[in-house]
Design an enzyme around this catalytic site. Sequence first.
Site, PDB file in Angstrom:
ATOM      1  N   SER A 239       0.824  -1.199   0.000  1.00 45.45           N
ATOM      2  CA  SER A 239       0.000   0.000   0.000  1.00 45.45           C
ATOM      3  C   SER A 239       0.867   1.262   0.000  1.00 45.45           C
ATOM      4  O   SER A 239       1.592   1.503  -0.970  1.00 45.45           O
ATOM      5  CB  SER A 239      -0.959  -0.057   1.201  1.00 45.45           C
ATOM      6  N   ASP A 262      -0.121  -4.232  -3.724  1.00 48.69           N
ATOM      7  CA  ASP A 262      -1.283  -3.336  -3.742  1.00 48.69           C
ATOM      8  C   ASP A 262      -0.869  -1.877  -3.505  1.00 48.69           C
ATOM      9  O   ASP A 262      -1.379  -1.194  -2.618  1.00 48.69           O
ATOM     10  CB  ASP A 262      -2.300  -3.777  -2.684  1.00 48.69           C
ATOM     11  N   HIS A 317      -7.766  -5.594   0.058  1.00 58.09           N
ATOM     12  CA  HIS A 317      -6.528  -4.897   0.425  1.00 58.09           C
ATOM     13  C   HIS A 317      -5.858  -5.514   1.659  1.00 58.09           C
ATOM     14  O   HIS A 317      -4.640  -5.645   1.711  1.00 58.09           O
ATOM     15  CB  HIS A 317      -6.851  -3.417   0.667  1.00 58.09           C
TER      16      HIS A 317
END
Length: 393
Positions: A239, A262, A317
């Site tokens: 992330s 991600d 996620h």
Amino acid sequence: DPVPLPRLGCGSMGGMMQSLALPLGKGPHHVGCTDVMVGRTRQGLFLRLFYPCLPQAGAERPLWIPRYEYCGGLADFTHRSRRWCAPLLSVVIGSCRVPVSWNGPFKPCSSGYPLIIFSHGLGAFRTLYSSVCSELASWGFMVVALEHRDHSASVTYFCTAEAGREEWIPYQRVPQGQKEFYFRNKQVHQRAEECVRALRLFEDISSGKSVLNVLHQDFDLSVLKDSIDLTKVAIMGHSFGGVTAVLALVKEPGFRCAVALDAWMFPLENALYAEVPKPVLFINTEKFQTPESVAKMKRLSSRNSQTKIITILGSVHQSQTDFTFLTGKLVSRIFGARGTLDPYKGLDITSQAALAFLQRHLNLREEFDQWDNLLKGIGDSVVPEAPFCRSNL
């Protein structure tokens, strides 16, 4: 914020006791882990190191949530009252342990282990990716999981020069009236610089310099001296940590490639895309990415044929964090941590794709090329690129 842990609902108190079913690494090595803090200001570094170790009967396993304060940090990050949420989290997940040997005896390696520096996502901290870090360590990597001090961790701390005093650094939301891009862009630069400093730290350890761990662990860092291969260093993150890894390639030639789980591409300024010199493996989940974010990844893959984008179907996620391995309804409800894909399978795909990519770009002499098909998006529950079909999740 892009990685909100989903809304905390009170839920029923029945069946509340959770367990953390983190898998043992599947590679040939046992895994040890220790915490390292260097320096007595926020310019120092704080990290958890996962490393191949010798088997040890009755080894202690480290706590997954290392201190009660992190429960308070998670409460704050999820917009919950610290007063009730922190003690609840502490009861529910505070006793979970990671299946690795705490300060276990290091397994020396004359050819040197390759090194991976791992950057966490927004609202996370150094222990929340223990599953992927210990999996990679079991295949013969030293994995350095940083805890960032840019106010993006749900909370962190450093030890000041005064005996025993700790200074805590809380999570910070984007200040009102400030544009999110400028706030996050400043953070991503600080994070990438911390990754570079972590590499410098391991260069110092490798050259035999004495490094003081202010946490006084029962682990002597000098045993690592002849066992790190500094020609084989990669950067990895999830992330906010994924985009941190991309930026670290720009800042530090010592990083030979990046694995971005991600990645949240928003904080990176456009001018830098032309400057990313090395290949990146983007491993995306089915639920998180936006067309804008994927377009940025494709700008990098169009410049470098070795940059790959794959998507894991049935994943969300949080599937790339340890939260996906928490059993029990309460925490699944708190952290919305599961897609439809079995979490153990998701970890296999993530780690095997990463290993195949690392073999290719760190010139490893292993058998990780057996998973090369994953890099083309060929396999069960994986597709190439980032399809924007309607998700079944």
